[in-house]
Design a protein around this motif. Structure first.
Motif, PDB file in Angstrom:
ATOM      1  N   GLN A   5      -6.467  -6.166  -2.730  1.00 21.70           N
ATOM      2  CA  GLN A   5      -6.820  -6.137  -4.152  1.00 21.70           C
ATOM      3  C   GLN A   5      -8.233  -5.589  -4.352  1.00 21.70           C
ATOM      4  O   GLN A   5      -9.152  -6.321  -4.692  1.00 21.70           O
ATOM      5  N   ASP A  33       1.052  -6.023 -11.548  1.00 21.82           N
ATOM      6  CA  ASP A  33       1.023  -6.745 -10.270  1.00 21.82           C
ATOM      7  C   ASP A  33       2.076  -7.848 -10.246  1.00 21.82           C
ATOM      8  O   ASP A  33       2.760  -8.050  -9.241  1.00 21.82           O
ATOM      9  N   SER A  35      -8.344 -10.126  -0.912  1.00 19.59           N
ATOM     10  CA  SER A  35      -9.470  -9.504  -1.610  1.00 19.59           C
ATOM     11  C   SER A  35     -10.329  -8.776  -0.577  1.00 19.59           C
ATOM     12  O   SER A  35     -10.254  -9.084   0.624  1.00 19.59           O
ATOM     13  N   LEU A  72      -1.619 -11.217  -0.295  1.00 21.12           N
ATOM     14  CA  LEU A  72      -2.649 -10.535  -1.086  1.00 21.12           C
ATOM     15  C   LEU A  72      -4.004 -10.916  -0.522  1.00 21.12           C
ATOM     16  O   LEU A  72      -4.268 -12.091  -0.282  1.00 21.12           O
ATOM     17  N   HIS A  82      -6.553  -4.007 -11.351  1.00 23.01           N
ATOM     18  CA  HIS A  82      -5.929  -5.314 -11.170  1.00 23.01           C
ATOM     19  C   HIS A  82      -6.425  -6.351 -12.174  1.00 23.01           C
ATOM     20  O   HIS A  82      -5.766  -7.363 -12.385  1.00 23.01           O
ATOM     21  N   ASP A  93      -0.917  -6.462   0.245  1.00 22.97           N
ATOM     22  CA  ASP A  93      -1.653  -5.725  -0.779  1.00 22.97           C
ATOM     23  C   ASP A  93      -3.115  -6.131  -0.729  1.00 22.97           C
ATOM     24  O   ASP A  93      -3.438  -7.322  -0.722  1.00 22.97           O
TER      25      ASP A  93
END
Length: 144
Positions: free
Chosen positions: A79, A100, A118, A116, A91, A77
């Protein structure tokens, strides 16, 4: 400075146009982030087979990973939208964080390994992203 009062019809069309511009900007940022992730994965051609985007891993809740290797139960994922100062949306809102958490808990309890990232990691720390993806593949026994 002269302030003109917009007529109701013009004001509504301006608001709609503004929403459409924000939506298209968000979609463009989403595509850019996804494209950057794909470019990282292309550095290791062994990782490309089986990679799916927008993979729905749960039929009832309709939760989806941005990217997944379904046969290995590895999900990724990205973010996006977490750096908007002063805005708690997606988020970063309470509801978004709860969603989440629910999504990740459901994935893990169904045997998924989830990463996850960024946007900062994807754009500026490609080696970190690639080594993380390789590590979960190694855990699943698919990479030396």
């Amino acid at each position: 400075m002269v302030v003109r009062k917009l007529q109701p019809k013009k004001a509504i069309s301006f608001i709609i146009l503004n929403k459409e511009l924000r939506k298209s900007r968000k979609l463009r940022q989403h595509r850019d982030l996804h494209g950057a992730f794909i470019e990282i994965i292309k550095q290791d051609l062994f990782l490309l087979p089986g990679l799916r985007d927008e993979y729905k891993f749960h039929s009832i809740r309709q939760f989806a990973f941005d990217f997944a290797w379904p046969q290995l139960k590895i999900g990724v994922d990205l973010q996006g939208g977490i750096y908007k100062p002063g805005r708690r949306t997606g988020h970063t809102s309470i509801k978004g964080m709860e969603n989440d958490m629910e999504k990740l808990n459901l994935a893990v309890t169904n045997g998924w390994l989830v990463l996850l990232f960024s946007p900062n990691k994807v754009y500026q720390e490609q080696a970190y992203v690639l080594s993380s993806v390789r590590a979960v593949h190694r855990i699943r026994g698919k990479v030396q």
